[in-house]
Scaffold this motif. Structure first.
Motif, PDB file in Angstrom:
ATOM      1  N   ALA A  20    -129.189 -49.585 -64.534  1.00  0.00           N
ATOM      2  CA  ALA A  20    -128.992 -49.031 -63.195  1.00  0.00           C
ATOM      3  C   ALA A  20    -129.865 -47.790 -62.990  1.00  0.00           C
ATOM      4  N   ASP A  21    -129.911 -46.916 -64.000  1.00  0.00           N
ATOM      5  CA  ASP A  21    -130.733 -45.701 -63.905  1.00  0.00           C
ATOM      6  C   ASP A  21    -132.213 -46.049 -63.801  1.00  0.00           C
ATOM      7  N   HIS A  36    -137.865 -55.221 -50.807  1.00  0.00           N
ATOM      8  CA  HIS A  36    -138.297 -56.036 -51.952  1.00  0.00           C
ATOM      9  C   HIS A  36    -137.114 -56.839 -52.488  1.00  0.00           C
ATOM     10  N   ALA A  37    -137.317 -58.152 -52.643  1.00  0.00           N
ATOM     11  CA  ALA A  37    -136.243 -59.041 -53.099  1.00  0.00           C
ATOM     12  C   ALA A  37    -136.475 -59.452 -54.554  1.00  0.00           C
ATOM     13  N   PHE A  38    -135.391 -59.664 -55.276  1.00  0.00           N
ATOM     14  CA  PHE A  38    -135.495 -60.096 -56.672  1.00  0.00           C
ATOM     15  C   PHE A  38    -134.173 -60.724 -57.086  1.00  0.00           C
ATOM     16  N   THR A  39    -134.172 -61.384 -58.236  1.00  0.00           N
ATOM     17  CA  THR A  39    -132.986 -62.048 -58.744  1.00  0.00           C
ATOM     18  C   THR A  39    -132.513 -61.367 -60.028  1.00  0.00           C
ATOM     19  N   VAL A  40    -131.293 -61.696 -60.433  1.00  0.00           N
ATOM     20  CA  VAL A  40    -130.758 -61.179 -61.691  1.00  0.00           C
ATOM     21  C   VAL A  40    -131.652 -61.624 -62.851  1.00  0.00           C
ATOM     22  N   ARG A  55    -126.381 -57.878 -63.843  1.00  0.00           N
ATOM     23  CA  ARG A  55    -125.570 -58.142 -62.653  1.00  0.00           C
ATOM     24  C   ARG A  55    -124.645 -56.962 -62.360  1.00  0.00           C
ATOM     25  N   GLU A  56    -124.041 -56.403 -63.402  1.00  0.00           N
ATOM     26  CA  GLU A  56    -123.148 -55.254 -63.222  1.00  0.00           C
ATOM     27  C   GLU A  56    -123.920 -54.046 -62.694  1.00  0.00           C
ATOM     28  N   ASP A  60    -123.510 -52.056 -59.101  1.00  0.00           N
ATOM     29  CA  ASP A  60    -123.335 -50.599 -59.023  1.00  0.00           C
ATOM     30  C   ASP A  60    -124.287 -50.005 -57.985  1.00  0.00           C
ATOM     31  N   LEU A  61    -125.540 -50.460 -57.994  1.00  0.00           N
ATOM     32  CA  LEU A  61    -126.535 -49.945 -57.049  1.00  0.00           C
ATOM     33  C   LEU A  61    -126.230 -50.395 -55.623  1.00  0.00           C
ATOM     34  N   CYS A  62    -125.630 -51.580 -55.482  1.00  0.00           N
ATOM     35  CA  CYS A  62    -125.179 -52.013 -54.158  1.00  0.00           C
ATOM     36  C   CYS A  62    -124.085 -51.082 -53.644  1.00  0.00           C
TER      37      CYS A  62
END
Length: 225
Positions: A20-21, A36-40, A55-56, A60-62
């Motif tokens: 996340a950081d 910008h789009a991306f996947t897990v 994913r976690e 968190d960023l969401c």
């Protein structure tokens, strides 16, 4: 068995925070631009880790308002508008003014000297980066400066909320600032003056500097209030 399980949870939690950081830093640096789009899977492959901590971390960023979930497609970097930026500047102002009104003078008098020294050091580093026009270094020290400064009131909710809003304002401002060929002399560099005002317990001067900073922020990115 239980101890091993706990250790696994701690390692996964630490990895989740590290990812996340790292992604937050990428967003703030503009290397993951708005929209910008991306996947897990893409992020997991990039960092060489499993999908679960990624994913976690993305969720968190969401929750921090930095990413949006695209149903069945993945995630994308949130795009803030000029109206969002003005609202965020207003929000961070209200938070800081609330700190000043909520007994900051007493909190400052009770703050250990080493904490004030650390805040002053962050201020000096932020000023140095601002004068040099080094945006990446400035963002890091600026966020630390305000995180430590807000920490004097001892309320983690205030510190976390202010940090979140400040990250979001930087997200909006960075792409606009990077259009400039030379940022030397154009970035706000009164962190030291603000720290000195707080050390003197001169809250009126501190509030004046905050107002000056807000005006500078809005003018710099071309979104006058």
């Amino acid at each position: 068995m239980a101890a091993g399980a706990d250790s696994g949870v701690i390692r996964r939690s630490t990895l989740r925070q590290q990812i996340a950081d790292a992604l937050r830093d990428e967003v703030l640096a503009g290397r993951l631009p708005c929209g910008h789009a991306f996947t897990v899977k893409e992020i997991a492959d990039q960092y060489g880790v499993s999908a679960t901590p990624v994913r976690e971390a993305l969720l968190d960023l969401c929750a921090q308002g930095l990413l949006d979930v695209e149903q069945h497609r993945g995630y994308k970097v949130h795009a803030f508008t000029a109206d969002d930026f003005r609202a965020m500047v207003e929000a961070r102002t209200l938070i800081i003014e609330g700190i000043f009104r909520g007994g900051a003078d007493k909190a400052l008098r009770e703050t250990p000297g080493e904490v004030l020294v650390s805040i002053r050091r962050r201020a000096e580093e932020a000023e140095r980066a601002a004068r040099a026009g080094d945006l990446d270094v400035l963002i890091g020290y600026d966020l630390r400066f305000w995180r430590e400064l807000s920490g004097i009131v001892g309320n983690p909710y205030i510190s976390d909320f202010l940090d979140r809003v400040r990250v979001q304002t930087w997200m909006f401002a960075v792409p606009l600032l990077r259009r400039e060929t030379d940022l030397r002399g154009h970035l706000w560099q009164s962190h030291g003056a603000l720290a000195d005002a707080l050390v003197r317990h001169d809250l009126r001067e501190a509030q004046r500097l905050i107002a000056e900073y807000n005006e500078h922020s809005l003018a710099l990115v071309g979104t006058p209030g």
